[in-house]
Enzyme design. Structure first.
Site, PDB file in Angstrom:
ATOM      1  CG  ASN A  25      -1.758   1.195   1.369  1.00 22.46           C
ATOM      2  OD1 ASN A  25      -1.874   1.977   0.433  1.00 22.46           O
ATOM      3  ND2 ASN A  25      -2.364   1.377   2.535  1.00 22.46           N
ATOM      4  CE  LYS A  27       0.114   3.340   4.734  1.00 21.72           C
ATOM      5  NZ  LYS A  27      -0.090   3.469   6.149  1.00 21.72           N
ATOM      6  CG  HIS A 109      -5.828   1.654   4.883  1.00 25.78           C
ATOM      7  ND1 HIS A 109      -5.409   2.588   5.800  1.00 25.78           N
ATOM      8  CD2 HIS A 109      -4.802   0.783   4.743  1.00 25.78           C
ATOM      9  CE1 HIS A 109      -4.176   2.289   6.190  1.00 25.78           C
ATOM     10  NE2 HIS A 109      -3.784   1.201   5.563  1.00 25.78           N
ATOM     11  CD  GLU A 111      -3.148   5.327   6.525  1.00 34.09           C
ATOM     12  OE1 GLU A 111      -3.111   5.415   5.288  1.00 34.09           O
ATOM     13  OE2 GLU A 111      -2.226   4.812   7.204  1.00 34.09           O
ATOM     14  CD  GLU A 179      -3.658  -2.953   6.947  1.00 36.03           C
ATOM     15  OE1 GLU A 179      -2.497  -3.106   6.571  1.00 36.03           O
ATOM     16  OE2 GLU A 179      -4.349  -1.981   6.649  1.00 36.03           O
ATOM     17  N   GLY A 185       2.159   1.826  10.624  1.00 40.40           N
ATOM     18  CA  GLY A 185       3.088   2.956  10.499  1.00 40.40           C
ATOM     19  C   GLY A 185       3.734   3.357  11.814  1.00 40.40           C
ATOM     20  CB  SER A 225       5.044  -2.163  11.846  1.00 48.91           C
ATOM     21  OG  SER A 225       4.545  -0.850  12.068  1.00 48.91           O
TER      22      SER A 225
HETATM   23  C1  PEP Z   1      -0.849  -0.120   5.844  1.00 49.65           C
HETATM   24  O1  PEP Z   1      -0.887   1.048   5.571  1.00 49.65           O
HETATM   25  O2  PEP Z   1      -1.736  -0.869   5.412  1.00 49.65           O
HETATM   26  C2  PEP Z   1       0.253  -0.602   6.680  1.00 49.65           C
HETATM   27  C3  PEP Z   1       0.180  -1.807   7.159  1.00 49.65           C
HETATM   28  O3  PEP Z   1       1.284   0.269   6.911  1.00 49.65           O
HETATM   29  P1  PEP Z   1       2.708  -0.073   7.616  1.00 49.65           P
HETATM   30  O4  PEP Z   1       3.206  -1.365   6.983  1.00 49.65           O
HETATM   31  O5  PEP Z   1       3.591   1.083   7.274  1.00 49.65           O
HETATM   32  O6  PEP Z   1       2.464  -0.239   9.057  1.00 49.65           O
END
Ligand code: PEP
Length: 262
Positions: A25, A27, A109, A111, A179, A185, A225
């Site tokens: 992703n 973003k 997501h 976000e 997630e 992040g 992460s």
């Molecule tokens: C994501 O945005 O779906 C995500 C898992 O981000 P990160 O791997 O940076 O934690």
């Protein structure tokens, strides 16, 4: 002993027909120059042919990445709306995505949920509409830190999945991305045990509330992460069928993550 346990878990997943699936992703990141660098490491790979690889690209670059990505990498939009066309300024329709050859979309997501206020209901409508227009969907769910600390993790992920189940009957083109919001992040990864616990509970819930066939076949990614260092242990858990990767998908270590099960 450990490695024979992992091997048995992999065999079990294969028997269920669940192909490992890793999504990146991006973003709201990337310029053409940075995207060319990402495409270079994806082309160089090598990427495990037994893993499905999908990159979630900012809308403005979808066509470019679709044209320039290697054949073993699929392209996803990071959002789309629940209408064919019309007065929805700033939105994309599934028909537009199909028109440029994009077959995947990431929906729900955290976000989108948290920053843009998307509800369970809207996300479920968007998932159903995207599927009915021939897109495949990575549907994201996950609890906040506050919800986890209040002991509500399962309640939240079951509620978010139920909202989708209210609108979707055919799950064959859906991948669920679990997630935990507190791990996205932040550099704080769920431990393999924490992630496996939720994946297992979710699969059991799906078996009871949707169907046993869907529970056996649906792929559940972990996201939060994931890195080149922690991906192998996470990927060896019985109910983790891949990853959704944010930050690390912009870096060459994404190749290591794609190959976590090799
Ligand atoms: C994501 O945005 O779906 C995500 C898992 O981000 P990160 O791997 O940076 O934690």
């Amino acid at each position: 002993m450990e490695s024979s346990k992992s091997l048995n878990e992999c065999k079990c997943r294969l028997a269920m027909g669940r192909k490992f699936v890793v999504g990146g992703n991006w973003k709201m990141n990337g310029t053409k120059q940075q995207i060319n660098e990402i495409l270079s490491f994806l082309k160089a790979g090598p990427l495990n042919p037994d893993t499905e690889v999908i990159v979630g690209v900012p809308a403005v670059y979808l066509d470019y990445v679709k044209t320039n990505s290697p054949a073993n990498v699929e392209v996803a939009a990071q959002n789309c709306y629940k209408a064919d066309k019309g007065a929805f300024t700033g939105e994309l329709s599934p028909i537009m995505l199909k028109d440029i050859g994009v077959n995947w979309v990431i929906l729900g997501h955290s976000e989108r949920r948290q920053i843009f206020g998307e509800s369970d209901e809207l996300i479920a409508e968007k998932v159903a509409f995207a599927l009915s227009n021939g897109l495949k969907v990575i549907a994201c769910i996950g609890e906040t830190l506050q919800e986890r600390e209040a002991g509500k993790t399962e309640e939240v992920v079951f509620r978010q999945t139920q909202a989708i189940a209210n609108k979707v009957k055919d799950w064959s083109n859906v991948v669920i991305a679990y997630e935990p919001v507190w791990a996205i992040g932040t550099g704080k990864t769920a431990t393999p045990q924490q992630a496996q616990e939720v994946h297992k509970a979710l699969r059991e819930w799906i078996g009871k509330n949707i169907s046993q066939d869907v529970a056996n076949s649906i792929r559940i990614q972990y996201g939060g992460s994931v890195t080149g260092t922690n991906c192998k242990e996470l990927g060896s858990q019985a109910d983790i069928d891949g990853f959704l990767v944010g930050g690390a998908s912009l870096k060459p270590e994404f190749v290591t993550i794609v190959n976590a099960r090799q």
